[in-house]
Design a protein around this motif. Structure first.
Motif, short mmCIF file in Angstrom:
data_model
loop_
_atom_site.label_atom_id
_atom_site.label_comp_id
_atom_site.label_asym_id
_atom_site.label_seq_id
_atom_site.Cartn_x
_atom_site.Cartn_y
_atom_site.Cartn_z
N MET A 13 0.85 -1.17 0.00
CA MET A 13 0.00 0.00 0.00
C MET A 13 0.89 1.24 0.00
SD MET A 13 -2.96 1.03 2.74
CE MET A 13 -3.76 -0.54 2.60
N GLN A 14 0.63 2.16 -0.91
CA GLN A 14 1.47 3.34 -1.01
C GLN A 14 1.09 4.36 0.05
OE1 GLN A 14 0.40 4.73 -4.93
NE2 GLN A 14 -0.16 6.72 -4.13
N LYS A 15 2.09 5.05 0.57
CA LYS A 15 1.85 6.09 1.57
C LYS A 15 2.18 7.44 0.94
CE LYS A 15 2.50 3.10 5.46
NZ LYS A 15 2.95 2.95 6.79
N ILE A 16 1.37 8.44 1.29
CA ILE A 16 1.51 9.77 0.71
C ILE A 16 1.71 10.77 1.84
CG2 ILE A 16 0.34 11.54 -0.65
CD1 ILE A 16 -1.33 9.16 -1.81
N GLU A 17 2.67 11.67 1.65
CA GLU A 17 2.90 12.71 2.65
C GLU A 17 2.36 14.03 2.11
OE1 GLU A 17 6.44 14.72 5.29
OE2 GLU A 17 6.82 12.88 4.18
N PHE A 18 1.59 14.72 2.94
CA PHE A 18 0.98 15.99 2.56
C PHE A 18 1.07 16.93 3.75
CE2 PHE A 18 -2.86 18.69 2.15
CZ PHE A 18 -2.58 19.28 0.94
N PHE A 19 1.85 18.00 3.63
CA PHE A 19 2.09 18.96 4.71
C PHE A 19 2.53 18.28 6.00
CE2 PHE A 19 -0.69 21.75 2.13
CZ PHE A 19 0.19 22.80 2.01
N GLY A 20 3.40 17.31 5.88
CA GLY A 20 3.94 16.62 7.05
C GLY A 20 3.03 15.54 7.63
N ILE A 21 1.88 15.32 7.01
CA ILE A 21 0.95 14.28 7.48
C ILE A 21 1.10 13.09 6.55
CG2 ILE A 21 -1.46 13.72 7.94
CD1 ILE A 21 -1.96 16.74 8.18
N LEU A 22 1.24 11.92 7.13
CA LEU A 22 1.41 10.70 6.35
C LEU A 22 0.05 10.02 6.18
CD1 LEU A 22 3.61 8.98 5.01
CD2 LEU A 22 3.71 7.66 7.12
N PHE A 23 -0.37 9.85 4.94
CA PHE A 23 -1.64 9.20 4.63
C PHE A 23 -1.39 7.80 4.10
CE2 PHE A 23 -2.57 13.68 4.48
CZ PHE A 23 -3.81 13.77 5.11
#
Length: 116
Positions: A1-11
């Motif tokens: 499962m790929q993880k995405i970082e957005f403004f320091g938040i890991l999704f």
């Protein structure tokens, strides 16, 4: 499962990031509309829909993930339960706050009519 970082938040998935952004825009939209309609005698019960929507998503995610004990793919997870539960409580709180402000007519922002 790929993880995405957005403004320091890991999704955990792209779906979670999209749902966060959509939820924040809906919250901002409802805040603006509710603050403008607080001065008018408008029934604010319409603004319970975002509460119901987030509550139902949180409830369904809790059932499908057995209260977050299993990860049910990219859509449902324990994070989904807590985020949507928090958003449901926030929408409910704002609904009662604006309803109170509408009844007391004490609103922190004062709109003055411009002189003609």
């Amino acid at each position: 499962m790929q993880k995405i970082e957005f403004f320091g938040i890991l999704f955990r998935s792209q779906h979670h990031l999209e749902w966060l952004i959509i939820s924040l825009f809906v919250l901002l939209f409802w805040l603006v509309v509710m603050s403008l309609l607080t001065f008018k005698k408008v029934n604010l019960n319409l603004f319970l829909y975002p509460f119901g929507y987030h509550f139902m998503i949180s409830f369904c995610a809790a059932i499908h993930t057995r209260l977050g004990s299993i990860n049910n793919g990219p859509m449902l997870s324990g994070d989904c339960i807590w985020f949507n539960g928090f958003m449901a409580v926030l929408h409910l709180y704002l609904f009662f706050l604006f309803r109170f402000l509408q009844r007391t007519r004490k609103f922190p922002i004062v709109f003055k009519k411009s002189p003609k």
